[in-house]
Design an enzyme around this catalytic site. Structure first.
Site, short mmCIF file in Angstrom:
data_model
loop_
_atom_site.label_atom_id
_atom_site.label_comp_id
_atom_site.label_asym_id
_atom_site.label_seq_id
_atom_site.Cartn_x
_atom_site.Cartn_y
_atom_site.Cartn_z
N GLU A 1 0.80 -1.22 0.00
CA GLU A 1 0.00 0.00 0.00
C GLU A 1 0.84 1.28 0.00
O GLU A 1 0.83 2.04 0.97
CB GLU A 1 -0.96 0.00 1.20
CG GLU A 1 -1.89 -1.20 1.22
CD GLU A 1 -2.90 -1.17 2.37
OE1 GLU A 1 -2.76 -0.31 3.26
OE2 GLU A 1 -3.82 -1.99 2.37
N GLU B 1 -5.56 -8.47 0.60
CA GLU B 1 -6.24 -8.14 1.86
C GLU B 1 -7.69 -7.82 1.57
O GLU B 1 -8.01 -7.10 0.63
CB GLU B 1 -5.66 -6.88 2.53
CG GLU B 1 -4.33 -7.05 3.19
CD GLU B 1 -3.83 -5.76 3.85
OE1 GLU B 1 -4.66 -4.90 4.23
OE2 GLU B 1 -2.61 -5.62 3.96
O1 IFM Z 1 -4.33 -3.21 9.10
C1 IFM Z 1 -4.26 -2.64 7.82
C2 IFM Z 1 -3.10 -3.24 7.04
O2 IFM Z 1 -1.89 -3.08 7.71
C3 IFM Z 1 -2.99 -2.57 5.70
N1 IFM Z 1 -4.25 -2.58 5.00
C4 IFM Z 1 -5.41 -2.16 5.71
C5 IFM Z 1 -5.53 -2.88 7.04
C6 IFM Z 1 -6.79 -2.43 7.79
O3 IFM Z 1 -6.76 -1.06 8.00
#
Ligand code: IFM
Length: 467
Positions: free
Chosen positions: A189, A373
């Site tokens: 990210e 994710e």
């Molecule tokens: O916890 C975070 C993760 O580290 C990166 N993506 C989003 C998740 C939830 O906010």
């Protein structure tokens, strides 16, 4: 912990095929080669921040700064995974999860002069070897936000040299860990690192200037582009890519101004990262949104950044409804009466499907995709030894249906990782927000498998048993 998870299978087997999670019979999720796993990140779970030669990271500094993290929480202990990793791997494998996405803490494995820290490296070697013994597919992210503080002291991602230091780190890791990693992701990210870290100060290192954000992004993407061929050279058999969070922006009205606002929202969240990676150029609309913020780009940088990748990791959570701000930007217009999570994020699975289908149209060279994710936070409680996380079960089912919809529309999606394996340190929100499919009692470090994980395990068991 192994006993806990065999109890899971027994509990799950009492429920019929048509439980609240199991995908319908025609879902692509039933394909055995669709990888289903869970994800975590180093600073969020490991703890042990002062052990075995680990150096401070920007998140140690940031979370120790009063007012930056809810309730003053820090990652000093987190889930104590540094000491409990064996039981955690048994738990993951016991649930039948086929993939594990983890990240390496850069400050644990390299000293300030760039020399390896053997004790830190050994931790990841033991962990990855055990995962391989358990036949778990390993996705390793090199940078999930825990920049060594000594690099931040020299400008962090505002300093072009950090990109070269990152390539050195990627070199060391891929020489040391080759053979135990199925897929390397350079960055997690970059939008969050650049914008939340340097653009609005919500994350470490806490700077707030849009000009900083665009320059930090450029150096992050450059780091990715410099590291990719290094990873290829040292570990040719593995897959290489990057992980991007993506956001859906919808227009509050059908007016041209609001539609433009929604477009700009997606430029800022998606095209800012994906265009340089896949088209070799920044989207010019970004500089309409943030006039005068063009980063310093040297000759050859865009070719370096747009080096071909084997996969693209996509993280998706929610949509944002926006309207024109009356000038050259957008403003959030939160919708009333919609379903939200503990984070306040709207549950909007269609956004995932629509974005994926849109990317396939926009980027002719879109690599195969893994959803690296997806998940949600809820205020889960252990009651009589069980956690019934009903909203999460429904959330996961609907988002997996969205993934199936995108696959059926022709998008090449090869896997999905739940965020997260277990409750953990949720950055500026500390430990209050629980994203895990396994509950963590931070007082005792007891893990309790939530109902969502039981149902995922049941599905995976059924899928495995199919001929
Ligand atoms: O916890 C975070 C993760 O580290 C990166 N993506 C989003 C998740 C939830 O906010």
């Amino acid at each position: 912990m192994a006993n806990d998870t065999s109890a899971v299978s027994d509990a799950a087997s009492h429920h019929s095929l048509s439980d609240p999670f199991t995908p319908p019979a025609d879902s692509s999720l039933w394909r055995k080669n669709f990888l289903l796993g869970a994800a975590t990140a180093s600073y969020q779970i490991e703890g042990a921040v002062n052990e075995d030669g680990r150096l401070p990271s920007i998140w140690d500094t940031f979370s120790a700064t009063p007012g930056k993290v809810l309730a003053g929480d820090t990652g000093a202990v987190a889930c104590d995974h540094y000491h409990r990793w064996e039981a955690d791997v048994d738990m993951l494998a016991g649930l039948g999860l086929e993939g594990y996405r983890l990240s390496i803490a850069w400050p644990r494995v390299m000293d300030a002069a760039g020399a390896p820290n053997r004790k830190g490296l050994d931790f990841y070697k033991r962990l990855l070897n055990r995962l391989k013994e358990k036949d778990v597919t390993t996705f390793v992210t090199l940078y999930h936000w825990d920049l060594p503080q000594h690099l931040e002291d020299r400008g962090g991602w505002l300093n072009r040299d950090t990109a070269h230091r990152f390539a050195d780190y990627a070199d060391l890791m891929s020489r040391e860990l080759a053979g135990t990693v199925d897929a390397w992701a350079t960055l997690n990210e970059p939008w969050c690192s650049a914008y939340l870290g340097y653009g609005n100060g919500h994350h470490a290192p806490g700077l707030a200037n849009e000009r900083f954000a665009t320059q930090a992004m450029h150096h992050l993407l450059l780091a990715h582009g410099l590291a990719l061929p290094v990873l290829r050279g040292n570990d040719p058999a593995s897959q290489k890519g990057i992980v991007a969070n993506i956001g859906r922006g919808t227009a509050n009205t059908d007016s041209a101004a609001d539609r433009r606002a929604a477009h700009l929202f997606e430029v800022q969240h998606n095209a800012w990262i994906l265009d340089p990676l896949l088209k070799g150029a920044y989207p010019q609309d970004l500089f309409e949104l943030w006039p005068g913020t063009e980063p310093l780009v040297l000759d050859g940088d865009m070719q370096t950044i747009s080096v071909p990748m084997d996969f693209l990791g996509i993280n998706y959570y929610f949509r944002t409804n926006v309207a024109s701000d009356g000038a050259h930007g957008f403003r959030d217009v939160p919708l009333e009466g919609v379903e939200r999570t503990q984070m306040g994020w709207e549950v909007y699975p269609d956004g995932l499907r629509d974005l994926l289908i849109g990317f396939k149209g926009t980027y002719r060279n879109l690599p195969p995709i893994y959803i690296t994710e997806n998940g949600m936070a809820s205020d889960d409680k252990v009651i009589d030894g069980r956690v019934d996380d009903t909203q999460r079960i429904s959330f996961l089912k609907r988002h997996l249906a969205a993934v199936d919809g995108a696959i059926k529309a022709g998008v090449d999606i090869r896997g999905y990782f739940l965020w997260s394996l277990m409750d953990n340190f949720e950055w500026a929100f500390g430990y209050e927000r629980r994203f895990g499919v396994v509950h963590v009692d931070y007082g005792t470090q007891k893990r309790t498998v939530k109902r969502s994980a039981e149902l995922v395990a049941k599905f995976l068991k059924e899928r495995k048993a199919r001929v």
